[in-house]
Design a protein around this motif. Structure first.
Motif, PDB file in Angstrom:
ATOM      1  N   ALA A  15       0.834  -1.218   0.065  1.00 13.85           N
ATOM      2  CA  ALA A  15       0.113  -0.045   0.079  1.00 13.85           C
ATOM      3  C   ALA A  15       0.647   1.251  -0.083  1.00 13.85           C
ATOM      4  O   ALA A  15       1.839   1.502   0.908  1.00 13.85           O
ATOM      5  CB  ALA A  15      -0.968  -0.056   1.346  1.00 13.85           C
ATOM      6  N   PRO A  59      -9.952  -3.187   1.897  1.00 13.44           N
ATOM      7  CA  PRO A  59      -9.302  -2.554   2.996  1.00 13.44           C
ATOM      8  C   PRO A  59      -9.772  -1.588   3.738  1.00 13.44           C
ATOM      9  O   PRO A  59      -9.133  -0.332   3.869  1.00 13.44           O
ATOM     10  CB  PRO A  59      -7.976  -2.081   2.131  1.00 13.44           C
ATOM     11  N   LEU A 114      -8.290   2.300   5.354  1.00 12.99           N
ATOM     12  CA  LEU A 114      -8.897   3.300   4.765  1.00 12.99           C
ATOM     13  C   LEU A 114      -9.216   4.514   6.061  1.00 12.99           C
ATOM     14  O   LEU A 114      -9.028   5.516   6.309  1.00 12.99           O
ATOM     15  CB  LEU A 114      -9.979   3.228   3.935  1.00 12.99           C
ATOM     16  N   CYS A 152     -14.140   3.327   0.034  1.00 10.23           N
ATOM     17  CA  CYS A 152     -13.808   4.914   0.302  1.00 10.23           C
ATOM     18  C   CYS A 152     -14.053   5.127   1.701  1.00 10.23           C
ATOM     19  O   CYS A 152     -15.063   4.821   2.281  1.00 10.23           O
ATOM     20  CB  CYS A 152     -14.442   5.724  -0.641  1.00 10.23           C
ATOM     21  N   GLN A 158      -8.934   6.011  -0.324  1.00  9.33           N
ATOM     22  CA  GLN A 158      -9.739   5.287  -1.247  1.00  9.33           C
ATOM     23  C   GLN A 158      -9.050   4.000  -1.641  1.00  9.33           C
ATOM     24  O   GLN A 158      -7.758   4.010  -1.786  1.00  9.33           O
ATOM     25  CB  GLN A 158     -10.051   6.112  -2.367  1.00  9.33           C
ATOM     26  N   ASP A 159      -9.705   3.024  -2.109  1.00 13.54           N
ATOM     27  CA  ASP A 159      -9.375   1.758  -2.298  1.00 13.54           C
ATOM     28  C   ASP A 159      -9.553   2.009  -3.998  1.00 13.54           C
ATOM     29  O   ASP A 159     -10.571   1.834  -4.276  1.00 13.54           O
ATOM     30  CB  ASP A 159     -10.200   0.768  -1.791  1.00 13.54           C
ATOM     31  N   VAL A 184      -5.072   3.100  -1.682  1.00 16.44           N
ATOM     32  CA  VAL A 184      -4.673   1.708  -1.355  1.00 16.44           C
ATOM     33  C   VAL A 184      -4.485   0.981  -2.364  1.00 16.44           C
ATOM     34  O   VAL A 184      -5.347   0.892  -3.387  1.00 16.44           O
ATOM     35  CB  VAL A 184      -5.436   0.986  -0.332  1.00 16.44           C
ATOM     36  N   GLU A 243      -4.054  -2.354  -3.636  1.00 17.66           N
ATOM     37  CA  GLU A 243      -4.092  -3.942  -3.473  1.00 17.66           C
ATOM     38  C   GLU A 243      -4.883  -4.267  -4.751  1.00 17.66           C
ATOM     39  O   GLU A 243      -6.091  -4.036  -4.794  1.00 17.66           O
ATOM     40  CB  GLU A 243      -4.996  -4.003  -2.180  1.00 17.66           C
ATOM     41  N   ASP A 260      -6.940  -5.948  -7.649  1.00 15.77           N
ATOM     42  CA  ASP A 260      -8.076  -6.827  -7.660  1.00 15.77           C
ATOM     43  C   ASP A 260      -7.745  -7.752  -8.820  1.00 15.77           C
ATOM     44  O   ASP A 260      -7.659  -7.325  -9.915  1.00 15.77           O
ATOM     45  CB  ASP A 260      -9.271  -5.877  -8.271  1.00 15.77           C
TER      46      ASP A 260
END
Lengths: 280, 775
Positions: free
Chosen positions: B5, B420, B424, B634, B658-659, B721, B723, B725
């Motif tokens: 991250a 996550p 967040l 988010c 935010q993811d 973040v 990560e 998908d």
């Protein structure tokens, strides 16, 4: 479209073509034209008339040209003369509108939310109207109330405003932080020579309202010869007095709707803050 | 799955600097801030928008719209309009040669109202004339006799009211049952929430041009956001085959919802077919407000159960969406509202009932974050109430309940993508608060009410609030999400052909970056979009980053293989061992190298590929099912100043975490988040298209207050973040919708904290933000 260079020529152009409409900044008029609500047979543009784009002094008064833009009125030299009018001009919309919109246009459009109107009402300004039969003076409130309308061929040439040499405040509540129309506005001017406080409330009625009793009452409490300060309780009472005068309780057991109650609280807060700042 | 991250503090976007055409771009490939190709033209005012369209001998169209929200049409007399000099055609419902109704999901909306008008501004007739004023006057000269009917404007009364439409008043009902209905918690909080009607308010005028073709077909030049669907709907109404209608996407300005929809395109095409001349229509701002779809006004009733430690036990909710007169995308909006009714929290038992009902209010439809935004405002208000009742810090209460990968949504779907949420939330919670006004010079303190407002420092209270939001990405419930893209390389220039419309989402920039990354070619062009290309689907739910981006990448990889195969053969190694950088092809060991131009040998390379994500399924009769392809999350912390006497609110700062899966273009991502937050602030404070008994009040930008630059808060993107998908191409998630969903709830939460008032309604009215000092 004609572009006269003097007030006399403008009056002559309007007299020659009675269906023509005078246009200054066009911020209200041209919006109506664009929306298709207005199809003027002709336009008499006032932007080339230099005699109404500035101001002059006349026995304790300022004779403000109707073509003064809001941007010009918002500048510091003007603010030193008539602080409340300068504050209203600065609050009147985004820079593009302030650059084009004029004092005379704001008066003639007579929108309930016109920002200069409560200030002119509190100052008890007079309009110098020019027409085919010469010029005449009418109180601004008479025009706004519809008691004395402009005759065909007549134009607002100047606005006569007393120079009071005392604090003045204009405050405006809106729905957002950026430029917006007033939900309520209050102008408070002090007139130490006549030992008077004058107040007008804008945007809550079709024309600015003057709470005359509240003015007289608060003026009687002010110590004009010393520091003029008032206790916070007196300021609060003044605010509530003004608000109740402008937004009266309904008859009988009826209750004001919540939105109107909020408007009344807003007027009370604005009047209290405005007087507090004027007397500070 | 990588769990790296990174914290990215975005910098200002690098603007497309003017320069010679052969100037080397400074950025290329994924992960860089490649500027938008049109940014320069848009900044200089030379970009041709749809309203700038022109054709020799064109006619001007105007549409007659109903002044009533609900009325029976007794008669329509067009003779006065037809007789006007300069009028070339007048069309009404009787002149529609094909299907008389249309709809993107359900064909329930008439092209022109013929027996009933069901909302203020519904189209009745259209006129083509040789001057726009003539067209407008002619439309006004059509005499319509109405029998005015009582409008149904309260969605709660729609259930019992007489049917407004042959399809009935209930558009969809979803009962969601998850867990044990008897479960109860030690602590219960309840609330009733109302969300207003946000307009997508596209700033660029809605406009279009229809040009008849010699073969009897017609070409529609509009800023359509879903050209193939629009073409099919229009063709059906024209009584033509889809191939006879071509939609050419032209001059799309920004769009956060549907614009220039079929209701705009069909009358235009009919007039062009009728007159045999090109016809242009530019909607007035008022027409725009009346005609296009708005965010669903929503009524929500909630009951949250929690244990003594604040862990959620059960959520019960009733959600009522006001769909307006026609179904449009209400079914999808309702599915999102019901599925995300509990938010990104672990809830063992959930019972949610959702309805979308027909009324005579302005039409509702797709506006980004639909469904999810309304429930977010409600469930976050409930979380604040729960925190207050338990005496727990609101951020801490949320932290005790956050969802993570592997948890189960109330729809029974397992969250398989990165979620996550805790990360967040801690990122925004731990970010330093902005300086208090007393610590900054007074000149710098922008009080609520603005620089020339009436603000008084002594009446200002500061509040801090939190919200967590989630959205789904791509179409839901079994929609076929597919996109096709072609990549062509010739003379060292790559061209992407894909009918994904870039409504400001940045897809065309992304497509260029993908090709640069895969083929190592700097100069990449994106071809204009029309319906002769294969479909790419609507520009909504972040689908183009995913499906169209995926299709572009596959096509580019196929071109890469075509390009490298002969070389690999010659060098005796596989294509994987060759790399392309700066127009040069080199082997992994650097021993062999050649240029792309040489390898191309004057050839032209083409490849076309499709991307279709894994299928989803509709929600069943208990609201259960794997309905979503992916989710994005988010967290926002809002800091507001409230003048507690006037009820004026100013949002000081929005801290966003935010993811995003993966950052493909940092500058573009930051602007998308900032735009989303600002739209959310508008929904929280000022944006509400008001109606009175079904009539739209003030359909203009004076009455409908958008946030100005002074209203837009400082937006701090404190953490993105990354990560990835694994099921998404590039691992990237859609970024635009989730800040819109989350911001209004965060602002409401902060106003609650500042005033101690419940704040149950959005936008927040001044009277709801007034508080008694020191209470």
């Amino acid at each position: 479209m004609t572009l006269p260079a003097s007030l006399d020529e403008a009056v002559a152009a309007l007299t020659a073509m009675p269906a023509a409409v005078p246009v200054a900044g066009g911020t209200d008029l041209m919006a109506a034209v664009n929306r298709g609500q207005l199809r003027p047979a002709g336009l008499v543009g006032l932007s080339r008339i230099n005699e109404i784009r500035g101001w002059q002094y006349q026995d304790g008064h300022a004779l403000l040209g109707a073509g003064l833009t809001h941007a010009r009125m918002g500048r510091p030299d003007f603010a030193a003369l008539i602080p409340a009018l300068a504050a209203a001009a600065r609050a009147a919309g985004p820079p593009q509108i302030r650059n084009a919109g004029t004092l005379g246009g704001n008066v003639v459009t007579a929108a309930p939310t016109g920002d200069s109107l409560p200030v002119l009402a509190a100052l008890e300004a007079d309009l110098v109207v020019v027409g085919p039969l010469g010029s005449r003076e009418i109180p601004v409130s008479h025009l706004l109330a519809g008691r004395d309308l402009l005759a065909p061929g007549e134009l607002v040439g100047f606005v006569r405003v007393p120079l009071l040499h005392a604090p003045q405040v204009f405050l405006k509540a809106t729905g957002r932080t950026g430029p917006a129309r007033a939900t309520a506005s209050v102008a408070v001017v002090l007139d130490p020579a006549r030992r008077g406080v004058r107040c007008a409330v804008g945007a809550v009625a079709p024309m600015p309202l003057r709470p005359l009793e509240a003015e007289r009452w608060i003026a009687s409490l002010v110590d004009w010869d010393n520091d003029r300060g008032l206790a916070p309780e007196a300021l609060t009472a003044f605010g509530e007095y003004v608000a109740a005068a402008c937004i009266p309780d309904p008859q009988g057991d009826e209750q004001l709707p919540p939105a109107v109650l909020h408007l009344r609280r807003t007027v009370a807060a604005l009047a209290r803050r405005a007087l507090g700042r004027a007397l500070a | 799955m990588s769990s790296d991250a990174t914290t990215a503090i975005p910098v200002l976007p690098v603007l497309d600097t003017p320069g010679t055409p052969d100037q080397e771009p400074t950025a290329h490939g994924l992960g860089t801030s490649l500027p938008q190709a049109e940014s320069r033209a848009k900044t200089e005012g030379t970009f041709p928008y749809a309203a700038d369209l022109w054709a020799e001998g064109l006619l001007w169209a105007a549409i007659l719209r109903s002044p009533h929200p609900h009325a029976r049409i007794v008669s329509v007399d067009t003779s006065a309009a037809t007789a006007m000099p300069g009028v070339r055609a007048v069309v009404t419902a009787a002149d529609v040669p094909g299907a008389t109704t249309y709809g993107r999901r359900v064909a329930d909306r008439p092209v022109f109202a013929s027996d009933l008008v069901r909302h203020h501004g519904e189209a009745l007739a259209a006129v083509a004339a040789d001057h726009p004023d003539t067209a407008r006057l002619a439309a006004a000269a059509i005499s319509v006799e109405y029998e005015i009917l009582d409008p149904v404007t309260d969605p709660e009364k729609a259930f019992a009211a007489e049917a407004l439409h042959p399809d009935g008043n209930l558009i969809r009902h979803i009962p969601l049952r998850f867990g044990d209905p008897e479960a109860t918690g030690e602590v219960i909080v309840e609330g009733l929430y109302r969300i207003g009607r946000q307009d997508p308010a596209p700033i660029g005028a809605e406009a279009g041009l229809a040009v008849p073709r010699p073969d009897g077909g017609v070409e529609l030049y509009t800023a359509s956001t879903d050209p193939h669907t629009d073409r099919d709907l229009a063709a059906a109404c024209f009584g033509l085959q889809p191939e006879q209608v071509k939609v050419v996407v032209t001059g799309v300005p920004g769009a956060t919802g549907d614009r220039e929809d079929p209701g705009f395109q069909i009358p235009l095409g009919l007039l062009a077919l009728r007159t045999g001349c090109p016809v242009k229509l530019t909607a007035t701002r008022e027409e725009s407000f009346l005609g296009h779809a708005h965010r669903h006004p929503t009524l929500l009733r909630y009951r949250h159960h929690a244990d003594a430690e604040g862990h959620l036990v059960k959520v019960e909710a009733q959600i009522l969406l006001d769909a307006g007169a026609y179904a449009d995308s209400s079914s999808e909006s309702l599915a999102a509202a019901v599925a995300f009714a509990c938010g990104p929290y672990v809830v063992p038992h959930a019972f949610v009932e959702g309805w979308a009902v027909r009324t005579n209010n302005p039409p509702s439809g797709h506006v980004r974050g639909e469904g999810a935004m309304q429930v977010c405002a409600a469930y976050e208000a409930q979380m604040d109430k729960l925190a207050a009742k338990l005496g727990v810090d609101p951020a801490e209460l949320r932290m005790r309940n956050v969802m993570a990968t592997g948890d189960i949504l109330p729809t029974g779907q397992t969250v398989t993508c990165p979620a996550p949420v805790a990360e967040l939330l801690s990122a925004v919670r731990d970010f330093p608060l902005p300086a208090l006004p007393k610590d900054t010079p007074e000149d710098d303190w922008l009080l609520p009410g603005g620089p020339e407002g009436a603000g008084e420092p002594g009446a200002v209270r500061r509040g801090v609030g939190y919200a967590l939001g989630m959205v789904h990405m791509l179409g839901a419930e079994g929609m076929d999400e597919v996109s096709t893209a072609t990549v062509r390389v010739m003379d060292g220039v790559a061209t992407v052909i894909c009918s994904a419309v870039d409504t400001g989402s940045g897809f065309s920039t992304l497509a260029r970056q993908i090709v640069q990354e895969t083929l190592g070619i700097d100069e990449v062009q994106v071809a204009p979009v029309d319906t002769d290309q294969p479909p790419a689907g609507p520009s909504a739910h972040g689908r183009h980053t995913w499906v169209s981006g995926g299709a572009v990448e596959r096509a580019a990889k196929m071109v890469r293989t075509q390009l490298l195969q002969p070389l690999a053969h010659k060098f005796g190694m596989s294509t994987e061992l060759l790399q392309i950088t700066d127009g040069k092809i080199t082997s992994y060991d650097g021993v062999l190298s050649t240029t792309v131009t040489e390898a191309m040998d004057g050839k032209e390379l083409w490849a076309t590929a499709q991307c279709r994500p894994h299928p989803t399924e509709p929600l069943d009769e208990d609201g259960q099912g794997d309905a979503f392809v992916g989710l994005a999350f988010c967290a926002i912390r809002a800091v507001v100043d409230v003048d507690i006497e006037l009820g004026a609110v100013r949002v000081v700062e929005m801290a966003v975490a935010q993811d995003v899966g993966r950052i493909l273009n940092p500058a573009q991502l930051a602007t998308r988040i900032e735009a989303g937050v600002t739209q959310g602030v508008g929904a929280a404070l000022t944006e509400n298209l008001r109606t009175a008994r079904g009539l739209v009040r003030h359909p203009d930008f004076t009455g409908y207050a958008l946030p100005t630059s002074l209203d837009a808060p400082d937006i701090r993107i404190v953490k993105l973040v990354e990560e990835r998908d694994v099921v998404a191409p590039f691992g990237a998630k859609a970024a635009s919708a989730v800040p819109v969903v989350t911001s209004p709830a965060a602002v409401a939460s902060a106003v609650r904290a500042a005033t101690g008032r419940p704040v149950n309604r959005l936008p927040i009215r001044p009277q709801a933000a007034v508080a008694v000092p020191n209470s």
